[in-house]
Design a protein around this motif. Structure first.
Motif, PDB file in Angstrom:
ATOM      1  N   LYS A  40       8.035   6.946  -5.342  1.00 56.49           N
ATOM      2  CA  LYS A  40       8.677   6.052  -4.374  1.00 56.49           C
ATOM      3  C   LYS A  40       9.051   6.836  -3.122  1.00 56.49           C
ATOM      4  O   LYS A  40       8.799   6.404  -1.995  1.00 56.49           O
ATOM      5  CB  LYS A  40       9.947   5.458  -5.021  1.00 56.49           C
ATOM      6  N   GLU A  81       6.010   7.692  -1.065  1.00 60.01           N
ATOM      7  CA  GLU A  81       5.500   6.548  -0.288  1.00 60.01           C
ATOM      8  C   GLU A  81       6.360   6.260   0.941  1.00 60.01           C
ATOM      9  O   GLU A  81       5.870   5.809   1.958  1.00 60.01           O
ATOM     10  CB  GLU A  81       5.474   5.293  -1.173  1.00 60.01           C
ATOM     11  N   ARG A 108      -0.452   4.988  -9.259  1.00 62.63           N
ATOM     12  CA  ARG A 108       0.860   4.749  -9.866  1.00 62.63           C
ATOM     13  C   ARG A 108       0.802   4.998 -11.378  1.00 62.63           C
ATOM     14  O   ARG A 108       1.618   5.715 -11.934  1.00 62.63           O
ATOM     15  CB  ARG A 108       1.260   3.294  -9.582  1.00 62.63           C
ATOM     16  N   LYS A 161       1.113   6.568   2.660  1.00 62.52           N
ATOM     17  CA  LYS A 161       2.328   5.748   2.640  1.00 62.52           C
ATOM     18  C   LYS A 161       2.370   4.714   1.524  1.00 62.52           C
ATOM     19  O   LYS A 161       3.325   3.945   1.416  1.00 62.52           O
ATOM     20  CB  LYS A 161       2.535   5.025   3.978  1.00 62.52           C
ATOM     21  N   SER A 162       1.300   4.614   0.756  1.00 60.33           N
ATOM     22  CA  SER A 162       1.397   3.711  -0.393  1.00 60.33           C
ATOM     23  C   SER A 162       0.430   4.169  -1.470  1.00 60.33           C
ATOM     24  O   SER A 162      -0.664   4.640  -1.163  1.00 60.33           O
ATOM     25  CB  SER A 162       1.113   2.272   0.011  1.00 60.33           C
TER      26      SER A 162
END
Ligand code: ASP
Ligand code: MG
Length: 453
Positions: free
Chosen positions: A52, A55, A115, A108-109
């Protein structure tokens, strides 16, 4: 006789924990044992937080260093001759995680694929370290990772479904580590046909262990934890909670689904095909029986436990006139298309109420508003769900009456009620502020005065 032992994260933390695990295993040298591990205590949360932060382009190294430290602490407990190999392995894996975090920071993601990869590294680190720990203490052990042993899934990231027939065909031969060697397998995830790592969702190591028990035709699955087993209520709320010694598969499943945080609710189903026995065991009391779950109900009590989910919401769809016949179908479609699970359903001719996780509330409401025309959608976010799990409740009509009169006497306002058709569960929604009071007064009446049990 094969036993699958799942070692939970809550007992993978201190030196003392590891000593207890080794002792327990040494006393069972003649059995065929297969181990499934969770990540070390707190590690999955730390990995999620690290990602998190990456990101958000924040400094992820604070959380990630905690991950590193926990594993280095475990490493320091190995005998010198085991340390070097383990350290190399550990550093390699930590570097892989770090490069995934770095990439997430750049883009950024993180993709769902990244994940799952990051989150499941906790189990990969822990399987390696636990196997080294056992070897360092004179046992023979070998680590296995799910993607190498045929723990096949449908490829759904974050909530993979296992392909159970395929797993049965492949997995047993792949974990054959040799005579007397204990396989130590990663819980929590599998891999799809292309080898992509896909997790079973939070708490999924119990489920992994059950799938492995099924594939091996194991007679028993033991979940080793830091608690005695299922209790009559959460001991943090009800100090006088007592151990539930025996449950049937259905009862344990119901308790898992309705909020007793002892097992992942999917754990029971894979055990049915072999009639395997599930045991919940406390590592600090290895000789205590714990809770035993089997095919038949072995508990004479009519109320078994009081479970709850604190953070839920209640959404009601209502119509000024009678609800049209297609409204329920529309409602369930809208909620299911939004990927939201429903806990409780309660209906009347002019309204339908559902409860779901609080974090899903707004999403559910907007999905409903866009698919219903005439009906009004209202919601409450500060509510909790309580489930009284028992057996034969329908044949004992006094039980429902008793539950609601106790709550009424204590001025608890009930917002929605549902009783399942298997007659082993009465669930209801109360305001969150009444949760503690409700659980305590029910527990006191049913378990401490014992009138109905
Ligand atoms: N480590 C994973 C989690 O914390 C899986 C598990 O422990 O069952 O959710
Ligand atoms: Mg767990």
């Amino acid at each position: 006789m094969t036993s699958v032992l799942k070692i939970g994260g809550s007992i993978l933390s201190s030196h003392g924990d590891f000593e207890k695990i080794v002792l327990m295993l040494k006393s069972r040298k003649n059995e065929r044992i297969v181990i499934v591990v969770s990540a070390l205590k707190g590690v999955t949360d730390l990995l999620i937080d690290s990602l998190k932060n990456a990101e958000l382009r924040n400094d992820y190294s604070i959380k990630f260093n905690e991950v590193r430290q926990k594993h280095y602490d475990a490493l320091s407990q190995l005998k010198p001759e085991f340390k070097e190999r383990a350290k190399k392995n550990l550093d390699g894996k930590l570097a892989e995680i770090e490069s995934l975090l770095e990439k997430a920071k750049e883009s950024k993601s993180a993709s769902p694929k990244t994940r799952d990869l990051v989150e499941t590294f906790g189990e990969r680190l822990s399987a390696m370290l636990v196997a080294e720990m056992l070897s360092s203490n004179g046992l023979k052990a070998k680590a296995f990772e799910s993607q190498d042993i045929g723990m096949l899934t449908d490829g759904n990231y974050g909530k993979a479904r296992p392909l159970r027939d395929e797993i049965k065909k492949t997995l047993p031969a792949r974990i054959n580590a040799g005579d007397g060697v204990i396989p130590v397998i990663t819980g929590f995830y599998g891999a799809d046909i292309k080898g992509n790592i896909t997790s079973f969702g939070r708490g999924g190591s119990d489920y992994s262990a059950a799938l492995i028990a099924e594939a091996l035709g194991a007679e028993s699955l033991e979940l080793w934890k830091d608690v005695d087993g299922f209790l009559s209520a959460d001991p943090k709320l009800a100090k006088n909670a007592v151990l539930v010694k025996a449950l049937s598969y259905d009862e344990a499943e119901e308790l898992g689904v309705f909020g007793a945080k002892i097992i992942h609710p999917k754990t029971v189903n894979p055990l049915r095909s072999n009639n395997a026995v599930l045991k919940i065991k406390n590592i600090s009391k290895p000789h205590a029986e714990g809770t035993i779950v089997g095919p038949e109900s072995a508990n004479a009590n009519s109320i078994l436990s009081i479970a709850f989910k604190k953070e839920i919401c209640l959404i009601t769809v209502r119509s000024p006139e009678l609800l049209e016949s297609g409204t329920a179908a529309k409602l369930f479609n809208a909620v299911s298309n939004a990927g939201i699970n429903i806990d409780l359903i309660s209906t009347s001719e002019t309204g339908i109420s559902i409860s779901a996780k609080r974090q899903d509330c707004r999403k559910a409401v907007s999905a409903l508003k866009s698919s219903l025309d005439e009906e009004e959608v209202i919601f409450e976010e500060k509510v909790s769900l309580i489930s009284v799990i028992g057996k034969g409740m329908r044949e004992k009509p006094k039980i429902a009456g008793k539950i609601f009169s106790i709550l009424g006497d204590n001025e608890v306002n009930i917002k929605a009620i549902s009783q399942n058709a298997f007659e082993n569960n009465i669930s209801f929604v109360v305001e969150e502020k009444d949760l503690e009071k409700s659980v305590l007064c029910l527990h006191s009446e049913f378990f401490e005065k014992g009138e109905f049990n």
